[in-house]
Design a protein around this motif. Structure first.
Motif, PDB file in Angstrom:
ATOM      1  N   ARG A 372       0.853  -1.533   0.215  1.00  0.00           N
ATOM      2  CA  ARG A 372      -0.282   0.510   0.057  1.00  0.00           C
ATOM      3  C   ARG A 372       0.490   1.192  -0.089  1.00  0.00           C
ATOM      4  NH1 ARG A 372      -5.010  -0.575   4.314  1.00  0.00           N
ATOM      5  NH2 ARG A 372      -5.827  -2.688   2.800  1.00  0.00           N
ATOM      6  N   TYR A 373       2.388   1.392   0.354  1.00  0.00           N
ATOM      7  CA  TYR A 373       2.879   2.234   0.606  1.00  0.00           C
ATOM      8  C   TYR A 373       4.382   2.660  -0.028  1.00  0.00           C
ATOM      9  CZ  TYR A 373      -0.402   3.314   4.544  1.00  0.00           C
ATOM     10  OH  TYR A 373      -1.666   3.095   5.436  1.00  0.00           O
ATOM     11  N   TRP A 374       4.998   1.172  -0.161  1.00  0.00           N
ATOM     12  CA  TRP A 374       5.885   1.342  -1.208  1.00  0.00           C
ATOM     13  C   TRP A 374       5.816   1.364  -2.153  1.00  0.00           C
ATOM     14  CZ3 TRP A 374       9.022  -3.023   2.266  1.00  0.00           C
ATOM     15  CH2 TRP A 374       8.693  -2.947   3.170  1.00  0.00           C
ATOM     16  N   GLU A 375       6.055   2.159  -2.672  1.00  0.00           N
ATOM     17  CA  GLU A 375       6.006   2.574  -4.418  1.00  0.00           C
ATOM     18  C   GLU A 375       6.325   1.705  -5.745  1.00  0.00           C
ATOM     19  OE1 GLU A 375       7.617   5.658  -5.412  1.00  0.00           O
ATOM     20  OE2 GLU A 375       6.440   7.459  -4.443  1.00  0.00           O
ATOM     21  N   VAL A 376       7.138   0.741  -5.418  1.00  0.00           N
ATOM     22  CA  VAL A 376       7.195  -0.192  -5.988  1.00  0.00           C
ATOM     23  C   VAL A 376       7.693  -1.992  -5.716  1.00  0.00           C
ATOM     24  CG1 VAL A 376       8.121   1.317  -7.916  1.00  0.00           C
ATOM     25  CG2 VAL A 376       9.664   0.080  -6.036  1.00  0.00           C
ATOM     26  N   TRP A 377       7.409  -2.504  -6.471  1.00  0.00           N
ATOM     27  CA  TRP A 377       7.928  -3.852  -5.765  1.00  0.00           C
ATOM     28  C   TRP A 377       8.114  -4.837  -6.790  1.00  0.00           C
ATOM     29  CZ3 TRP A 377       6.810  -4.820  -0.985  1.00  0.00           C
ATOM     30  CH2 TRP A 377       7.172  -6.361  -0.246  1.00  0.00           C
ATOM     31  N   PRO A 378       9.617  -6.026  -6.345  1.00  0.00           N
ATOM     32  CA  PRO A 378       9.891  -6.839  -7.319  1.00  0.00           C
ATOM     33  C   PRO A 378       8.444  -8.046  -7.459  1.00  0.00           C
ATOM     34  CG  PRO A 378      11.194  -6.337  -5.057  1.00  0.00           C
ATOM     35  CD  PRO A 378      10.236  -6.063  -5.584  1.00  0.00           C
ATOM     36  N   THR A 379       8.799  -7.883  -9.057  1.00  0.00           N
ATOM     37  CA  THR A 379       8.295  -8.635  -9.252  1.00  0.00           C
ATOM     38  C   THR A 379       8.618  -9.649 -10.709  1.00  0.00           C
ATOM     39  OG1 THR A 379       7.094  -7.670 -11.722  1.00  0.00           O
ATOM     40  CG2 THR A 379       5.906  -7.184  -9.270  1.00  0.00           C
ATOM     41  N   LEU A 469       5.816  -1.005 -19.604  1.00  0.00           N
ATOM     42  CA  LEU A 469       5.818  -0.015 -19.098  1.00  0.00           C
ATOM     43  C   LEU A 469       5.206  -0.690 -18.062  1.00  0.00           C
ATOM     44  CD1 LEU A 469       3.449   2.971 -20.595  1.00  0.00           C
ATOM     45  CD2 LEU A 469       5.798   2.997 -19.885  1.00  0.00           C
ATOM     46  N   LEU A 470       6.185  -0.397 -16.513  1.00  0.00           N
ATOM     47  CA  LEU A 470       5.732  -0.877 -15.178  1.00  0.00           C
ATOM     48  C   LEU A 470       4.396  -0.407 -14.458  1.00  0.00           C
ATOM     49  CD1 LEU A 470       6.022  -3.819 -13.388  1.00  0.00           C
ATOM     50  CD2 LEU A 470       7.988  -2.725 -12.677  1.00  0.00           C
ATOM     51  N   PHE A 471       3.052  -1.059 -14.352  1.00  0.00           N
ATOM     52  CA  PHE A 471       2.380  -0.115 -13.640  1.00  0.00           C
ATOM     53  C   PHE A 471       2.762  -0.509 -12.347  1.00  0.00           C
ATOM     54  CE2 PHE A 471       1.059   0.694 -17.497  1.00  0.00           C
ATOM     55  CZ  PHE A 471       0.264   1.551 -17.512  1.00  0.00           C
ATOM     56  N   GLY A 472       2.748   0.481 -10.985  1.00  0.00           N
ATOM     57  CA  GLY A 472       3.023  -0.155  -9.389  1.00  0.00           C
ATOM     58  C   GLY A 472       1.234  -0.586  -8.805  1.00  0.00           C
ATOM     59  N   THR A 500      -1.910  -5.536  -7.495  1.00  0.00           N
ATOM     60  CA  THR A 500      -0.731  -6.035  -8.094  1.00  0.00           C
ATOM     61  C   THR A 500       0.040  -5.222  -8.982  1.00  0.00           C
ATOM     62  OG1 THR A 500      -1.449  -8.067  -7.313  1.00  0.00           O
ATOM     63  CG2 THR A 500      -0.320  -8.119  -9.266  1.00  0.00           C
ATOM     64  N   PRO A 501       1.130  -5.124  -9.271  1.00  0.00           N
ATOM     65  CA  PRO A 501       2.099  -4.503 -10.367  1.00  0.00           C
ATOM     66  C   PRO A 501       2.195  -5.394 -11.531  1.00  0.00           C
ATOM     67  CG  PRO A 501       3.494  -4.758  -8.418  1.00  0.00           C
ATOM     68  CD  PRO A 501       2.044  -5.636  -8.144  1.00  0.00           C
ATOM     69  N   PRO A 534       2.976   5.033  -9.488  1.00  0.00           N
ATOM     70  CA  PRO A 534       4.054   5.076 -10.134  1.00  0.00           C
ATOM     71  C   PRO A 534       4.215   3.313 -11.066  1.00  0.00           C
ATOM     72  CG  PRO A 534       4.877   6.035  -8.228  1.00  0.00           C
ATOM     73  CD  PRO A 534       4.165   5.009  -8.488  1.00  0.00           C
ATOM     74  N   VAL A 535       4.450   4.684 -12.881  1.00  0.00           N
ATOM     75  CA  VAL A 535       4.505   3.811 -13.701  1.00  0.00           C
ATOM     76  C   VAL A 535       6.142   3.976 -13.876  1.00  0.00           C
ATOM     77  CG1 VAL A 535       4.090   3.277 -15.920  1.00  0.00           C
ATOM     78  CG2 VAL A 535       2.175   4.112 -14.311  1.00  0.00           C
ATOM     79  N   LEU A 536       6.329   3.092 -14.513  1.00  0.00           N
ATOM     80  CA  LEU A 536       7.624   3.051 -14.735  1.00  0.00           C
ATOM     81  C   LEU A 536       8.272   2.374 -16.092  1.00  0.00           C
ATOM     82  CD1 LEU A 536       9.795   1.213 -11.651  1.00  0.00           C
ATOM     83  CD2 LEU A 536       9.423   3.275 -11.945  1.00  0.00           C
TER      84      LEU A 536
END
Length: 540
Positions: A372-379, A469-472, A500-501, A534-536
């Protein structure tokens, strides 16, 4: 709650339930969930009784002023109404009176919660009204707060109700060493001696290795409520054999630190996740490790006792790594910062793999909250791929309540979107001015389809590589176009899909060395909505 039609409906529902479930529960549920009393209709206001010193006649005006002064999406205006306990006590009695026409022994269940937590001023209840008392503050608590809790509990008991203890204490602390066992034990003992007929502990989080004394106190006092809390702690520490005193010193240290931490646990029970590193500092972890090393030395070669100390050590290291991720997310920035964030989470996740089936911590709850709080997550989409940049945080948005956006090609790259609303991709639209404007104009939050769009650069140096594009996270479902061409969809199928990213490849439609446009159709049918992380831009 003063509306007679509501009382009749509650009793009717109860009668239908009893008919369909003759062996089921027979109590009448009058519990509101997770909300203060907010009604300002004439019937409800007529049931209220003034608090000592309250400007009773102007309480509605004060509430309006509170509401007007609050920021967007903050609804905590209700303190202006004062205590509504007499209102809710009368509500419970009114429902009970109707139910007794069908069953003289009807039992009503309710809450003493929020702005109706204090005992009623005038209204008297009876033993067939059972209330879940929800204390207003968390542990560790100051002496005056503890005394206020006891007076509230005793006040409801004196009013004639039977009581069950229904706190939220154990929701707090994440996986950190957050210790309040002795204070909690003394409160539980007080309630047990003064009319407690049951308990309801919300969401025990099972952080056994860092919060063991709290959980042991909870379990032991349910089994033997007459036990002295100090004796319970001695029993717990005795479970570490020759390291008992060293383990006591270790948890005493964290109990003392928790006294300074708790005043900063503002907001909800998980809202401090982004600042864990400020509350539980690396200096604290270093001292905790020093104390625990003494316990390790004392238990060396002592079989199961040594294993139990090692269990605590794993919990401490797990907490330290979690707080370190919190720090990296707070301090790192830019593409390099994203790489640091990935690295910190990867270290934490690798450590967590070794904790499976150990009961050191709740490995289901923790990532669910952290996402919920950490903007990115390893996937898996990041494996073998490079983070190139983060797309802008400021996007454009257009509501699509009539669901005509696809037909009218709102996703075209050349569409003029200057009249679209401003929106950010770090929170749901309900929490932003664009959502507040819709709510003000329409009387409710927006649910349905909405289109997001933004432009970004795809560097020429990426030509020949696959780009994504990786969506958080998007709440709830998403369809994505790049440069006017569809590149994929992320439907809302599973309950956690909104967290889910997901990655969308756009290599075939990318404009390398030029400006690209991404458009996202968000489908949200309930609750919060939008592109809220955010989106990467990433490349393979």
């Amino acid at each position: 709650v003063a509306e007679p039609g509501l009382h009749r409906q509650i009793v009717q529902d109860w009668l239908e339930f009893r008919a369909a479930n003759p062996n089921g529960a027979v109590d009448i549920n009058c519990c509101e969930n997770d909300t203060a009393g907010l009604c300002i209709c004439e019937k409800c206001l007529a049931w209220d009784v003034a608090d000592p010193g309250q400007d009773f006649d102007n309480r509605v005006r004060q509430s309006h002023d509170n509401f007007a002064a609050l920021p967007t999406n903050d609804f905590r205006w209700d303190p202006g109404l004062g205590s509504l306990s007499d209102r809710y006590a009368r509500f419970y009695l009114a429902v009970q009176d109707l139910a007794r026409e069908h069953d003289p022994d009807a039992i009503v269940m309710g809450y003493a919660y929020g702005n109706y937590r204090k005992p009623p001023v005038e209204t008297k209840l009876n033993e067939n009204i059972i209330l879940g008392y929800v204390p207003g503050v968390r542990f560790p608590a100051a002496p005056d707060e503890l005394q206020e809790r006891r007076e509230e509990w005793q006040g409801w008991s004196d009013a004639g109700a039977r009581l069950l203890l229904r706190p939220n204490y154990f929701l707090y602390g994440h996986n950190m060493p957050y210790i309040f066992a002795e204070q909690f034990g003394r409160e539980f003992s007080f309630c047990a001696r003064n009319g407690m007929v049951g308990t309801d502990f919300d969401s025990l989080t099972a952080m056994w290795a860092t919060q063991g004394p709290n959980l042991y106190m909870l379990g032991r006092l349910h089994a033997t409520p007459e036990s002295d809390p100090q004796a319970v702690l001695a029993e717990y520490y005795g479970g570490f054999g020759p390291a008992a005193e060293e383990v006591r010193a270790y948890f005493d240290y964290w109990a003392e630190q928790s006294k300074s931490i708790v005043p900063r646990l503002d907001g909800g029970w998980h809202e401090y996740v982004p600042i864990m590193h400020e509350l539980w500092t690396q200096e604290m972890f270093a001292e905790g490790a020093r104390l625990l090393a003494s316990a390790t030395e004392a238990a060396e070669g002592a079989g199961v006792f040594a294993e139990r100390v090692e269990f605590l050590r794993l919990g401490l290291e797990h907490a330290r790594l979690t707080a370190e991720v919190s720090r990296v997310f707070a301090e790192a920035s830019g593409p390099g910062g994203v790489a640091q964030q990935f690295s910190a989470i990867a270290r934490l996740n690798e450590f967590r793999k070794g904790l499976e089936d150990t009961n050191v911590a709740n490995l289901v709850l923790l990532p669910w909250l952290e996402k919920r709080y950490w903007e990115v997550w390893p996937t898996e989409e990041l494996e073998g791929r490079e983070v190139i940049s983060r797309l802008p945080m400021d996007w454009k948005l257009r509501w699509d309540p009539e669901e005509v956006g696809r037909e009218q090609r709102w996703f075209d790259a050349g569409l003029d979107a200057t009249d679209w609303a401003d929106v950010r991709v770090d929170s749901a639209w309900e929490k932003q001015p664009v959502g507040a404007a819709w709510r003000e104009a329409n009387g409710k939050d927006f649910d349905g389809l909405a289109f997001y769009r933004v432009s970004f650069e795809a560097p020429e140096a990426l030509r020949g590589r696959k780009v994504f594009l990786l969506f958080g996270a998007v709440d709830e479902g998403a369809a994505v176009w790049v440069n006017g061409e569809p590149v994929g969809e992320h439907p809302f199928v599973n309950p956690d899909d909104w967290t889910t990213p997901f990655a969308m490849e756009f290599t075939d439609v990318a404009r390398f060395g030029e400006t690209n446009t991404v458009v996202v159709e968000v489908s949200d049918r309930s609750g919060a909505g939008g592109v809220w992380k955010p989106v990467l831009l990433i490349a393979e």
